[in-house]
Scaffold this motif. Structure first.
Motif, PDB file in Angstrom:
ATOM      1  N   VAL A 497       0.837  -1.188   0.000  1.00 33.83           N
ATOM      2  CA  VAL A 497       0.000   0.000   0.000  1.00 33.83           C
ATOM      3  C   VAL A 497       0.878   1.246   0.000  1.00 33.83           C
ATOM      4  CG1 VAL A 497      -0.126   0.033   2.517  1.00 33.83           C
ATOM      5  CG2 VAL A 497      -1.941   1.118   1.186  1.00 33.83           C
ATOM      6  N   ALA A 498       0.380   2.316  -0.626  1.00 30.82           N
ATOM      7  CA  ALA A 498       1.065   3.606  -0.620  1.00 30.82           C
ATOM      8  C   ALA A 498       0.105   4.663  -0.109  1.00 30.82           C
ATOM      9  CB  ALA A 498       1.548   3.966  -2.029  1.00 30.82           C
ATOM     10  N   VAL A 499       0.620   5.566   0.741  1.00 29.51           N
ATOM     11  CA  VAL A 499      -0.201   6.661   1.260  1.00 29.51           C
ATOM     12  C   VAL A 499       0.547   7.971   1.054  1.00 29.51           C
ATOM     13  CG1 VAL A 499      -1.392   5.236   2.967  1.00 29.51           C
ATOM     14  CG2 VAL A 499       0.743   6.360   3.585  1.00 29.51           C
ATOM     15  N   ARG A 500      -0.203   9.033   0.897  1.00 33.90           N
ATOM     16  CA  ARG A 500       0.398  10.345   0.641  1.00 33.90           C
ATOM     17  C   ARG A 500      -0.285  11.397   1.483  1.00 33.90           C
ATOM     18  NH1 ARG A 500      -0.752   7.645  -3.893  1.00 33.90           N
ATOM     19  NH2 ARG A 500       1.010   6.811  -5.098  1.00 33.90           N
ATOM     20  N   ARG A 501       0.517  12.378   1.917  1.00 34.76           N
ATOM     21  CA  ARG A 501      -0.025  13.505   2.668  1.00 34.76           C
ATOM     22  C   ARG A 501       1.030  14.611   2.723  1.00 34.76           C
ATOM     23  NH1 ARG A 501      -1.453  14.015   9.099  1.00 34.76           N
ATOM     24  NH2 ARG A 501      -2.611  15.970   8.954  1.00 34.76           N
ATOM     25  N   GLY A 502       0.588  15.812   2.348  1.00 35.29           N
ATOM     26  CA  GLY A 502       1.474  16.964   2.436  1.00 35.29           C
ATOM     27  C   GLY A 502       2.761  16.820   1.651  1.00 35.29           C
ATOM     28  N   GLY A 503       2.714  16.200   0.493  1.00 38.32           N
ATOM     29  CA  GLY A 503       3.909  16.049  -0.329  1.00 38.32           C
ATOM     30  C   GLY A 503       4.773  14.866   0.042  1.00 38.32           C
ATOM     31  N   GLU A 504       4.430  14.137   1.091  1.00 40.31           N
ATOM     32  CA  GLU A 504       5.196  12.954   1.494  1.00 40.31           C
ATOM     33  C   GLU A 504       4.475  11.689   1.065  1.00 40.31           C
ATOM     34  OE1 GLU A 504       5.871  13.098   5.671  1.00 40.31           O
ATOM     35  OE2 GLU A 504       7.628  14.389   5.489  1.00 40.31           O
ATOM     36  N   GLU A 505       5.270  10.697   0.696  1.00 40.62           N
ATOM     37  CA  GLU A 505       4.718   9.406   0.292  1.00 40.62           C
ATOM     38  C   GLU A 505       5.400   8.304   1.083  1.00 40.62           C
ATOM     39  OE1 GLU A 505       3.746   7.421  -3.907  1.00 40.62           O
ATOM     40  OE2 GLU A 505       5.874   7.223  -3.373  1.00 40.62           O
ATOM     41  N   VAL A 506       4.593   7.403   1.630  1.00 39.58           N
ATOM     42  CA  VAL A 506       5.112   6.229   2.343  1.00 39.58           C
ATOM     43  C   VAL A 506       4.614   4.984   1.625  1.00 39.58           C
ATOM     44  CG1 VAL A 506       5.050   4.904   4.481  1.00 39.58           C
ATOM     45  CG2 VAL A 506       5.270   7.380   4.568  1.00 39.58           C
ATOM     46  N   LEU A 507       5.542   4.085   1.363  1.00 43.90           N
ATOM     47  CA  LEU A 507       5.229   2.837   0.674  1.00 43.90           C
ATOM     48  C   LEU A 507       5.578   1.670   1.593  1.00 43.90           C
ATOM     49  CD1 LEU A 507       4.355   1.694  -2.145  1.00 43.90           C
ATOM     50  CD2 LEU A 507       6.799   1.514  -2.677  1.00 43.90           C
ATOM     51  N   VAL A 508       4.617   0.790   1.810  1.00 39.96           N
ATOM     52  CA  VAL A 508       4.833  -0.401   2.636  1.00 39.96           C
ATOM     53  C   VAL A 508       4.399  -1.611   1.826  1.00 39.96           C
ATOM     54  CG1 VAL A 508       4.235  -1.608   4.763  1.00 39.96           C
ATOM     55  CG2 VAL A 508       4.443   0.879   4.773  1.00 39.96           C
ATOM     56  N   GLY A 509       5.302  -2.571   1.644  1.00 40.50           N
ATOM     57  CA  GLY A 509       4.935  -3.743   0.847  1.00 40.50           C
ATOM     58  C   GLY A 509       6.072  -4.728   0.723  1.00 40.50           C
ATOM     59  N   ASN A 510       5.891  -5.684  -0.169  1.00 42.49           N
ATOM     60  CA  ASN A 510       6.903  -6.716  -0.344  1.00 42.49           C
ATOM     61  C   ASN A 510       8.014  -6.262  -1.288  1.00 42.49           C
ATOM     62  OD1 ASN A 510       5.796  -6.884  -2.912  1.00 42.49           O
ATOM     63  ND2 ASN A 510       4.615  -8.740  -2.465  1.00 42.49           N
ATOM     64  N   ARG A 511       8.992  -7.108  -1.469  1.00 42.55           N
ATOM     65  CA  ARG A 511      10.168  -6.748  -2.255  1.00 42.55           C
ATOM     66  C   ARG A 511       9.793  -6.438  -3.700  1.00 42.55           C
ATOM     67  NH1 ARG A 511      14.023 -10.170  -4.996  1.00 42.55           N
ATOM     68  NH2 ARG A 511      12.862 -11.953  -4.199  1.00 42.55           N
ATOM     69  N   ALA A 512       8.849  -7.210  -4.259  1.00 41.04           N
ATOM     70  CA  ALA A 512       8.464  -6.997  -5.654  1.00 41.04           C
ATOM     71  C   ALA A 512       7.885  -5.609  -5.867  1.00 41.04           C
ATOM     72  CB  ALA A 512       7.467  -8.066  -6.081  1.00 41.04           C
ATOM     73  N   LEU A 513       7.070  -5.136  -4.930  1.00 41.54           N
ATOM     74  CA  LEU A 513       6.455  -3.810  -5.073  1.00 41.54           C
ATOM     75  C   LEU A 513       7.509  -2.707  -5.004  1.00 41.54           C
ATOM     76  CD1 LEU A 513       4.007  -1.945  -5.245  1.00 41.54           C
ATOM     77  CD2 LEU A 513       3.803  -2.099  -2.745  1.00 41.54           C
ATOM     78  N   LEU A 514       8.416  -2.799  -4.040  1.00 40.28           N
ATOM     79  CA  LEU A 514       9.413  -1.741  -3.897  1.00 40.28           C
ATOM     80  C   LEU A 514      10.348  -1.700  -5.091  1.00 40.28           C
ATOM     81  CD1 LEU A 514       8.318  -1.800  -0.925  1.00 40.28           C
ATOM     82  CD2 LEU A 514      10.619  -1.068  -0.268  1.00 40.28           C
ATOM     83  N   GLU A 515      10.780  -2.848  -5.568  1.00 36.95           N
ATOM     84  CA  GLU A 515      11.687  -2.863  -6.712  1.00 36.95           C
ATOM     85  C   GLU A 515      10.972  -2.409  -7.978  1.00 36.95           C
ATOM     86  OE1 GLU A 515      13.459  -6.724  -6.836  1.00 36.95           O
ATOM     87  OE2 GLU A 515      14.765  -6.329  -5.099  1.00 36.95           O
TER      88      GLU A 515
END
Length: 742
Positions: A497-515
């Motif tokens: 999942v990815a979330v965004r707020r105020g110009g910041e983005e946080v991504l949490v997930g498995n290796r395939a998603l990040l790569e």
């Protein structure tokens, strides 16, 4: 939605969809539309402004296309209501009942519980109790005892009940049952009436009836408790009709229907995904802890749950043809194939019957006194050793277990538990927890704070239904982390999942998603391989496209698992195994950590059941412990089955002999200890009854115990046995262990 009554019978119209020029209504109950189809069609054809119509019997709906300028929706509804009202005067159908398919199976486990009462059941017991109390009051309070000869009211009552007992004995024999003690009791009661000791006969019948009522009450109480703990998986479904999702009962679904299933809902059919993608919790089918990604062309099964996402499913099997229903039928067949093991009371009855007959014959031969021989028969025919010796002990033991959240379905289930020498465990939800727990949070750099990484992970996962997200939020709550509100969320089914707020983005997930997003995870490669090899799950946290850290999670072993293994070994269990649908590697790691004898992974339900059958055929007495549909067949095949937790699948709870309403593994060891202690008390009760019979029989043979005092002996040793059994209600093995240590 608008509803309109169609009469005093409970029929009504419900507007399911309405746009200018088109209206779709549902008629309830559905069967009415079949009877009134012609009437409704004729009225719609005659109505000015109706351009076309369609009456669908299968779904119980009527679709009307009309000219809004010439006829209003309210007029169409009134027209339909009038048609149904007129038709209903000649036709009345009853809607099909929503029958829970588990209920017949559950009732089959306690079938005959109340039918097995010795003489007439609960009302008979109440009547006998009242009459005996009245007779005692007449004898000791008013000094005016009731007449007991065969022609008196007491004699006629005792004679009638004795005849009823004789008929029950004869019917049981014709059905192939063993004679047991009932013929002897029938003869003793008949002789008592013949000798003018009708109250003695009633005392015997009262004790016998009491034992039957206690046994039936216990079984029925277990049935009600389990039934209340169960709930229907899917009672309604969303059927796609003319491009619109319409809620209908599951019983209305047909092969070929297109069904929409949203996040959090249970899939009501077996079928193929046509559109959408979702994470589906199939742990009740496969035993795998993590949800599986399902998209177009993937098969799905009834009883599984959509954790995240949505699916459009084309139904291929519905109702009793689904995998879940077929599994239920297999379980029922397995239960029916079980050997009809005779109750321990039958063995005690055979012993006491032989003793009673022998003592009566010897007394008659030696003393040549019919009166003394009959007195011995009356004393030795006391059913306490067979009815109260077992039923009161079982009642006390089952009540003890119920107070701890352990539901035992009858005395035979309790007895089987003491005979076990092999235990087979399921993994997920049985030995391990349902929700994964965080075992390690690893920052990308030494100066990074793992608390900050957890805060980022919780921020991203706060709206997700995925089990991993639940594990993250559980840990965040433990740390006192309150995630900030979200502005934008993007979910990647099965990856993160990815979330965004105020110009910041946080991504949490498995290796395939990040790569895939261009964020490398090579820094954690070696550590990831170690954890993966140990059966754990790894997710990554990134902020503004830079890796922040790694979170390691696993379905941890439930507290008490190691102690349970040790206590089972001490109690005589020679072999313990894990059988799971989870991967072989994960199962092996868990099995070795607990010191079990064998472990198998990637097993289907039928393979689990087949393995249990092989163990049983080799002479082992197998206890199966599980909580899912994939365990149900094995539970039914085993000598005894235990279902863990109220969250377990209904079919597993039904197939099991014992249900642990909590997830405390040590309750299993407690139940086994209680079973063994209960059998010890039953043996004690038997010998108490035998000793009383020997003393009373000897006194009767010597002419020192008339028939009436023999009845007093009955009551006295009934109370003694009840007291001994009653100690089981508050029995606790831990107290006994502490005393020994002291």
């Amino acid at each position: 939605m608008r509803k309109m009554s169609c009469g005093d019978k409970g029929d009504f119209l419900e507007v399911k969809h309405s746009i200018p020029g088109r209206i779709r209504v549902r008629v309830s109950p559905r069967g009415v539309i079949r009877s009134c189809r012609q009437e409704l069609a004729e009225r719609l054809v005659r109505q000015d402004g109706v351009t076309s119509h369609e009456v669908r019997e299968m779904t119980g709906t009527v679709i009307v296309h009309h000219d809004p300028g010439r006829v209003e929706v309210s007029q169409l509804l009134e027209l339909l209501v009038d048609g149904l009202r007129i038709c209903g005067k000649e036709h009345r159908t009853v809607p099909p009942q929503q029958v829970n398919p588990l209920e017949p199976l559950l009732r089959s486990r306690v079938k005959g519980a109340f039918g097995g009462l010795a003489v007439g059941g609960l009302w008979n017991l109440i009547g006998l109790t009242g009459f005996l109390l009245f007779s005692l009051a007449r004898r000791f309070w008013f000094r005016s005892p009731l007449a007991e000869n065969a022609g008196s009211v007491t004699g006629i009552l005792a004679g009638g009940l004795t005849v009823s007992l004789a008929l029950k004995t004869w019917v049981g024999r014709k059905e192939g049952k063993r004679w047991g003690l009932l013929p002897f009791l029938t003869l003793a009661c008949g002789l008592a009436v013949f000798l003018g000791e009708a109250l003695t006969a009633l005392e015997i019948l009262w004790v016998l009836s009491l034992g039957g009522v206690l046994e039936g009450f216990i079984a029925e109480r277990s049935r009600r408790t389990i039934s209340e703990a169960l709930g229907s998986r899917a009672e309604s479904a969303y059927l796609v009709m003319d491009g619109t999702e319409v809620e209908v009962p599951v019983s209305r679904l047909q092969v070929g229907d297109l069904v929409w299933v949203a996040s959090g809902a249970y899939i009501p059919v077996d079928g193929m995904v046509e559109e959408g993608e979702a994470l589906v919790d199939e742990s009740q089918i496969s035993g795998r802890a993590m949800p599986e990604l399902r998209r177009a062309a993937a098969p799905v099964f009834s009883g599984t749950r959509v954790v995240e996402g949505f699916l459009y499913i084309r139904a291929e099997r519905v109702g009793s043809d689904t995998y879940l229903s077929r599994t239920l039928q297999l379980v029922e067949d397995s239960l029916a194939r079980r050997a009809d093991v005779e109750k321990r009371a039958d063995l005690l009855a055979a012993r006491l019957t032989r003793m009673g007959i022998l003592a009566t014959v010897v007394t008659l031969v030696v003393t040549r006194s019919l009166q003394r021989a009959l007195s011995v028969a009356l004393v030795m025919s006391c059913p306490c050793a067979t009815v109260l010796a077992t039923s009161t002990a079982l009642a006390a033991a089952i009540a003890n277990a119920a107070r701890r959240g352990i539901i035992i379905k009858g005395g035979m289930s309790l007895e089987r538990l003491s005979e076990i020498d092999t235990v087979c465990f399921d993994k997920t939800g049985t030995l391990t927890s349902d929700v994964p727990e965080i075992v390690e949070v690893v920052p990308r750099a030494p100066w990074m704070d793992e608390g900050k990484i957890m805060e980022l992970a919780a921020w991203a996962e706060q709206k997700s239904n995925h089990p991993l997200a639940k594990g993250v939020m559980k840990e965040a709550g433990r740390r006192g982390i309150r995630p900030a509100p979200l502005e934008e969320l993007e979910s990647f089914i099965g990856r993160g999942v990815a979330v965004r707020r105020g110009g910041e983005e946080v991504l949490v997930g498995n290796r395939a998603l990040l790569e895939e997003r261009g964020i490398g995870t090579g820094y954690f490669k070696k550590r990831r391989e170690v954890h993966s090899g140990a059966g754990r799950t790894v997710i990554y946290v990134a902020k503004n496209r830079r890796l922040q850290g790694m979170v390691v999670m696993e379905n941890r072993v439930r507290p008490g698992a190691e102690e349970l293994v040790g206590r089972l070994r001490e109690s005589g269990v020679a072999r313990m195994e894990i059988m799971s649908g989870d991967s072989e590697q994960v199962v092996e790691v868990l099995g070795e950590s607990l010191g079990l004898d064998a472990f198998q992974g990637d097993l289907l339900p039928e393979e689990k059941a087949a393995h249990v059958r092989r163990l049983e055929s080799s002479g082992r007495r197998v206890l199966m412990v599980g909580d899912g549909v994939n365990d149900a067949l094995a539970l039914a095949e085993a000598t005894a089955g235990v279902a863990m937790g109220v969250g377990g699948a209904e079919v597993a709870l039904i197939a099991a002999d014992i249900c642990l309403l909590t997830s405390d593994l040590l309750d299993l060891a407690y139940a086994r200890d209680l079973s063994r202690r209960c059998l010890q008390v039953i043996e004690q009760n038997f010998w108490l009854a035998v000793a009383t019979d020997l003393v009373g029989g000897t006194m009767a043979a010597l002419g020192r115990l008339p028939p009436f005092l023999g009845g007093i002996v009955h009551v006295a040793h009934s109370l003694l046995i009840g007291w001994n059994s009653g100690r089981l209600v508050n029995w606790d093995p831990s107290v006994r262990a502490n005393v020994k240590k002291g």
